[in-house]
Motif scaffolding. Structure first.
Motif, PDB file in Angstrom:
ATOM      1  N   TYR A  45      -5.106  -1.483  -7.904  1.00 41.68           N
ATOM      2  CA  TYR A  45      -4.681  -0.239  -8.553  1.00 41.68           C
ATOM      3  C   TYR A  45      -3.166  -0.246  -8.806  1.00 41.68           C
ATOM      4  O   TYR A  45      -2.696   0.256  -9.815  1.00 41.68           O
ATOM      5  CB  TYR A  45      -5.049   0.974  -7.715  1.00 41.68           C
TER       6      TYR A  45
ATOM      7  N   LEU B 171      -6.619   9.216  -6.759  1.00 38.55           N
ATOM      8  CA  LEU B 171      -7.343   7.994  -6.418  1.00 38.55           C
ATOM      9  C   LEU B 171      -6.437   7.034  -5.650  1.00 38.55           C
ATOM     10  O   LEU B 171      -6.830   6.493  -4.608  1.00 38.55           O
ATOM     11  CB  LEU B 171      -7.873   7.310  -7.689  1.00 38.55           C
ATOM     12  N   ARG B 172      -5.217   6.835  -6.136  1.00 37.54           N
ATOM     13  CA  ARG B 172      -4.290   5.895  -5.480  1.00 37.54           C
ATOM     14  C   ARG B 172      -3.754   6.433  -4.159  1.00 37.54           C
ATOM     15  O   ARG B 172      -3.413   5.649  -3.271  1.00 37.54           O
ATOM     16  CB  ARG B 172      -3.146   5.532  -6.423  1.00 37.54           C
TER      17      ARG B 172
ATOM     18  N   ARG C 281       0.914   4.119  -2.860  1.00 31.30           N
ATOM     19  CA  ARG C 281       0.727   5.524  -2.493  1.00 31.30           C
ATOM     20  C   ARG C 281       1.957   6.355  -2.878  1.00 31.30           C
ATOM     21  O   ARG C 281       1.824   7.470  -3.390  1.00 31.30           O
ATOM     22  CB  ARG C 281       0.441   5.643  -0.997  1.00 31.30           C
TER      23      ARG C 281
ATOM     24  N   ARG D  82      -5.595   8.287  -2.085  1.00 29.36           N
ATOM     25  CA  ARG D  82      -6.733   8.136  -1.165  1.00 29.36           C
ATOM     26  C   ARG D  82      -7.080   6.678  -0.889  1.00 29.36           C
ATOM     27  O   ARG D  82      -7.566   6.351   0.187  1.00 29.36           O
ATOM     28  CB  ARG D  82      -7.938   8.865  -1.718  1.00 29.36           C
ATOM     29  N   ASP D  83      -6.849   5.795  -1.857  1.00 27.19           N
ATOM     30  CA  ASP D  83      -7.239   4.392  -1.730  1.00 27.19           C
ATOM     31  C   ASP D  83      -6.211   3.509  -2.436  1.00 27.19           C
ATOM     32  O   ASP D  83      -6.437   3.052  -3.560  1.00 27.19           O
ATOM     33  CB  ASP D  83      -8.632   4.200  -2.342  1.00 27.19           C
ATOM     34  N   PRO D  84      -5.064   3.267  -1.796  1.00 28.97           N
ATOM     35  CA  PRO D  84      -3.974   2.527  -2.462  1.00 28.97           C
ATOM     36  C   PRO D  84      -4.190   1.014  -2.506  1.00 28.97           C
ATOM     37  O   PRO D  84      -3.455   0.243  -1.900  1.00 28.97           O
ATOM     38  CB  PRO D  84      -2.755   2.901  -1.615  1.00 28.97           C
ATOM     39  N   GLN D  85      -5.201   0.597  -3.239  1.00 31.81           N
ATOM     40  CA  GLN D  85      -5.508  -0.828  -3.361  1.00 31.81           C
ATOM     41  C   GLN D  85      -4.435  -1.560  -4.169  1.00 31.81           C
ATOM     42  O   GLN D  85      -3.844  -0.996  -5.086  1.00 31.81           O
ATOM     43  CB  GLN D  85      -6.831  -1.023  -4.089  1.00 31.81           C
TER      44      GLN D  85
ATOM     45  N   ARG E 146       0.843  -1.202   0.000  1.00 33.91           N
ATOM     46  CA  ARG E 146       0.000   0.000   0.000  1.00 33.91           C
ATOM     47  C   ARG E 146       0.878   1.253   0.000  1.00 33.91           C
ATOM     48  O   ARG E 146       0.558   2.228  -0.673  1.00 33.91           O
ATOM     49  CB  ARG E 146      -0.929   0.004   1.213  1.00 33.91           C
TER      50      ARG E 146
END
Length: 144
Positions: A80, A71-72, A12, A74-77, A8
């Motif tokens: 992604y 997007l990444r 990020r 805020r939400d480092p899945q 993660r």
């Protein structure tokens, strides 16, 4: 091999890199300033004057990459990160192609970073074991 928490952070980190490097491409005014700065560096391989259609393409690239980066951040899945790795290898391929056809050598710096972030994001992620999760007081694996 990354732990899910480390991965993660990689996703990020690559997103912050993208946002910082690409933000100047997002508007015609910031791109004009960046283009002027890079031209003044007088690096080998001419940086051509841009026509309005070229500026538009740079602005579209900058806008999309900035949104993708936010997007990444805020939400480092993990998903992604995997998609981002594919995009980086594509970018690296086109940067290499441009370098082979006389593009400015400054592109080599970005090519190295694209490959480094791409490799970092294709490395395997260790899935926490059920036993490890139970020892930590949870029946569920750690969220990505």
């Amino acid at each position: 091999m990354w732990t899910s928490k480390q991965y993660r952070k990689v996703v990020r980190g690559s997103a912050w890199y993208d946002l910082i490097v690409t933000a100047a491409f997002a508007t015609p005014w910031s791109f004009a300033a960046l283009h002027g700065f890079l031209t003044a560096l007088n690096l080998p391989g001419d940086l051509p004057a841009f026509q309005p259609a070229h500026v538009l393409m740079a602005n579209l690239l900058g806008s999309v990459v900035c949104v993708w980066a936010v997007l990444r951040i805020r939400d480092p899945q993990a998903l992604y990160g995997r998609y981002d790795a594919v995009a980086r290898f594509l970018f690296a391929a086109w940067q290499g192609y441009a370098l082979l056809h006389g593009a400015s050598s400054i592109l080599l710096v970005f090519l190295v970073f694209e490959l480094a972030w791409g490799v970092a994001q294709v490395l395997p992620v260790r899935t926490p074991s059920r036993a490890g999760s139970l020892l930590q007081g949870s029946c569920e694996p750690d969220p990505m």
